[in-house]
Design a protein around this motif. Sequence first.
Motif, PDB file in Angstrom:
ATOM      1  N   THR A 227      29.497  -4.611 -74.827  1.00 58.13           N
ATOM      2  CA  THR A 227      28.457  -3.841 -74.152  1.00 58.13           C
ATOM      3  C   THR A 227      29.056  -2.619 -73.461  1.00 58.13           C
ATOM      4  O   THR A 227      28.443  -1.546 -73.429  1.00 58.13           O
ATOM      5  CB  THR A 227      27.735  -4.726 -73.119  1.00 58.13           C
ATOM      6  OG1 THR A 227      27.254  -5.916 -73.770  1.00 58.13           O
ATOM      7  CG2 THR A 227      26.555  -4.000 -72.501  1.00 58.13           C
ATOM      8  N   ASN A 230      29.415   0.032 -76.064  1.00 57.26           N
ATOM      9  CA  ASN A 230      28.138   0.679 -76.367  1.00 57.26           C
ATOM     10  C   ASN A 230      27.771   1.711 -75.304  1.00 57.26           C
ATOM     11  O   ASN A 230      27.194   2.757 -75.617  1.00 57.26           O
ATOM     12  CB  ASN A 230      27.034  -0.378 -76.484  1.00 57.26           C
ATOM     13  CG  ASN A 230      27.118  -1.167 -77.763  1.00 57.26           C
ATOM     14  OD1 ASN A 230      27.445  -0.629 -78.807  1.00 57.26           O
ATOM     15  ND2 ASN A 230      26.829  -2.455 -77.693  1.00 57.26           N
ATOM     16  N   TYR A 282      27.434   6.129 -86.507  1.00 61.11           N
ATOM     17  CA  TYR A 282      27.015   5.020 -85.649  1.00 61.11           C
ATOM     18  C   TYR A 282      26.480   3.855 -86.477  1.00 61.11           C
ATOM     19  O   TYR A 282      26.743   2.687 -86.158  1.00 61.11           O
ATOM     20  CB  TYR A 282      25.954   5.504 -84.672  1.00 61.11           C
ATOM     21  CG  TYR A 282      25.479   4.447 -83.697  1.00 61.11           C
ATOM     22  CD1 TYR A 282      26.326   3.936 -82.724  1.00 61.11           C
ATOM     23  CD2 TYR A 282      24.180   3.953 -83.760  1.00 61.11           C
ATOM     24  CE1 TYR A 282      25.904   2.967 -81.826  1.00 61.11           C
ATOM     25  CE2 TYR A 282      23.739   2.979 -82.872  1.00 61.11           C
ATOM     26  CZ  TYR A 282      24.602   2.492 -81.910  1.00 61.11           C
ATOM     27  OH  TYR A 282      24.179   1.530 -81.041  1.00 61.11           O
ATOM     28  N   GLN A 286      27.898   0.097 -86.719  1.00 65.57           N
ATOM     29  CA  GLN A 286      27.063  -1.093 -86.558  1.00 65.57           C
ATOM     30  C   GLN A 286      27.257  -2.067 -87.725  1.00 65.57           C
ATOM     31  O   GLN A 286      27.194  -3.286 -87.548  1.00 65.57           O
ATOM     32  CB  GLN A 286      25.590  -0.688 -86.461  1.00 65.57           C
ATOM     33  CG  GLN A 286      25.217   0.011 -85.179  1.00 65.57           C
ATOM     34  CD  GLN A 286      25.066  -0.945 -84.017  1.00 65.57           C
ATOM     35  OE1 GLN A 286      24.757  -2.114 -84.181  1.00 65.57           O
ATOM     36  NE2 GLN A 286      25.290  -0.450 -82.816  1.00 65.57           N
ATOM     37  N   SER A 480      23.050  -3.969 -74.411  1.00 62.56           N
ATOM     38  CA  SER A 480      23.525  -3.302 -75.626  1.00 62.56           C
ATOM     39  C   SER A 480      22.368  -2.609 -76.342  1.00 62.56           C
ATOM     40  O   SER A 480      22.527  -1.501 -76.877  1.00 62.56           O
ATOM     41  CB  SER A 480      24.194  -4.315 -76.559  1.00 62.56           C
ATOM     42  OG  SER A 480      25.403  -4.792 -76.012  1.00 62.56           O
ATOM     43  N   TYR A 483      21.545   0.657 -74.313  1.00 62.37           N
ATOM     44  CA  TYR A 483      22.526   1.710 -74.555  1.00 62.37           C
ATOM     45  C   TYR A 483      22.443   2.189 -76.008  1.00 62.37           C
ATOM     46  O   TYR A 483      22.614   3.388 -76.286  1.00 62.37           O
ATOM     47  CB  TYR A 483      23.936   1.213 -74.251  1.00 62.37           C
ATOM     48  CG  TYR A 483      24.118   0.711 -72.846  1.00 62.37           C
ATOM     49  CD1 TYR A 483      23.497   1.335 -71.776  1.00 62.37           C
ATOM     50  CD2 TYR A 483      24.912  -0.411 -72.567  1.00 62.37           C
ATOM     51  CE1 TYR A 483      23.651   0.857 -70.476  1.00 62.37           C
ATOM     52  CE2 TYR A 483      25.071  -0.881 -71.276  1.00 62.37           C
ATOM     53  CZ  TYR A 483      24.438  -0.245 -70.240  1.00 62.37           C
ATOM     54  OH  TYR A 483      24.584  -0.715 -68.953  1.00 62.37           O
ATOM     55  N   GLY A 484      22.172   1.260 -76.927  1.00 62.06           N
ATOM     56  CA  GLY A 484      22.016   1.647 -78.325  1.00 62.06           C
ATOM     57  C   GLY A 484      20.804   2.543 -78.549  1.00 62.06           C
ATOM     58  O   GLY A 484      20.853   3.480 -79.345  1.00 62.06           O
ATOM     59  N   THR A 487      21.728   5.954 -77.527  1.00 60.99           N
ATOM     60  CA  THR A 487      22.570   6.560 -78.562  1.00 60.99           C
ATOM     61  C   THR A 487      21.727   7.061 -79.733  1.00 60.99           C
ATOM     62  O   THR A 487      21.959   8.159 -80.259  1.00 60.99           O
ATOM     63  CB  THR A 487      23.605   5.546 -79.062  1.00 60.99           C
ATOM     64  OG1 THR A 487      24.435   5.148 -77.969  1.00 60.99           O
ATOM     65  CG2 THR A 487      24.467   6.136 -80.161  1.00 60.99           C
TER      66      THR A 487
END
Length: 563
Positions: A227, A230, A282, A286, A480, A483-484, A487
């Motif tokens: 986390t 991220n 990204y 992932q 996560s 924050y994802g 992003t």
Amino acid sequence: KRTHHMLSLTALLLFVWTIGSSASTPNQTNCNLWNGECAECAAHEGCLYCGWTKECVNITALVRPNGTLPECPNIGWCQGTTCGCGFFPSAVNVGSLIVVMIIYGVILGFGAKMIADGSEDLLEIFPDHSTLIGGLLLPVLGVLPDGTMILVSGIFGTAAEAQAQVSVGMGTLAGSTIMLLTIPWSASLWIARTDLDSSSGESIDEQLTAPASRALTHTGVTVDYDTMINARIAIGTSLFFLFGQIVAFFYLQNETDARAVELESKVALTGFIVCLTAFVGYIVYQLYVPQLAEKRKEKALELVQEKKQLLTALLIVKNLRDMAGVKPKVEHHTEEHKEKHGQALALKFGKQWKEAARKKTSSSSESTPLTSAPEESLVHGINVKSDDMKEASVASEDDQDSPAVGCLKCFVQMIAGAALVALFSDPMVDAITLLGKEWNIGAFYVSFVVTPFCSNASELIAALVFAANKTQQANSMTYSQLYGAATMNSTLGLALFYALIYFRGLAWEFSAETLSILLITWLVCFSAAFKRTFPLWCIFPNMLLYPLSLAFVYVLETYAHWQ
């Protein structure tokens, strides 16, 4: 005399023509008296009303030599009963716009939830493909509602109209990022809080015993190291906003300058390429470092197992109802009533049997065997026939759709949700723009507050649901995801915005908004990038960041004159 008569006749003809013209032509100045008054303008013959500019103009003053009318943006000119000056639904006033925005917002939120539910159900059907579904499909579908709002804010209409409405797209982008990093971040911390270990300082799973007087410092949440990574990625991708701001810093007082627009167009193309490349990178990250996807897989497997256990329990309860001595008082006519009644019975029997087992195991008397009561036997699985268990297992499997049927349902649900988002995003943008004009405030502020709660409803709900588990693993998934999402907004969402700036030749008029996004992202994610545990008191400064971000933009635009 002849000359005198000719002059008199000419004067008489001019007088008659003037009288006739004034009688046959509506007074061109009278209509202006009802500027801003839709109903009054519509009530007078020969007057046209533009809801966008709130102008009431005589029709003869508008008609061009070729017989056409100048454009009234978005709505068009109206006359008489076609203006719809009532409260709902076609009126252009604050009340009707708020009603329309609520309706559009509910529909957009429902569409976003359909997309999220369809993708999550797909993960439950194919948990072995969690890397592909969780690493690629879920992030892309998560940003789809915001991306659609960004696109429709500047893709239609003339360049001038697109420039006026593209602030809705920036409001959506900024509001979505800041909202996700503040409101659900704080709400998840409150819901997921547990006791903090006195030695390690980390949260203890599913334990909340600290008194209220010590809750602020002795309760909180702990996340894993992934986390933190991220959060660092969110910080790095937020720097892409500076591409559009580089040129704007030199033209803060006149960002629509021709030279500025030309330079911004080139920089926007660079930003578009960089953001798109970062988005692909990204996604690759992932797929090849799929910690978050694996967490989703574990959660999906847990949900599948819980459903099977529930179906098994319901069938056992149905077969053993008579033995427990519980008779239904009313007849349930719908499947929903039957299912709710069965769940209630399962809960009641479960509590009765658990209490009976607890009493029996704590009793010092050994004279009565554990199998003396039917309820106690059921607790330990005694006297439950294998045929019943087999039937329950088969029933639970039969209740599930085949993978092909389930997959089809998921895709239909996601496509339907995407269609709703695509269909109602453009009207929502128009309504937000008009409401900002009615209130005499920028459309950015309206979209900043309204659209994120519609387009990110699924992320908001999912964060709270995961947080309710009160474990470090669930906490890690919650934060996560937040924050994802930030992003994804800084890569794919921003790439779409840069595409509008470049292909439509728009000016970058978002210096204050850009600085607000960067400031909030850095404040939230910098602390999350280097620490794993957050005590409960962190809720207060984090929640304050949401209104302060709007105030920050207002101060820069109003007093520093940043456009």
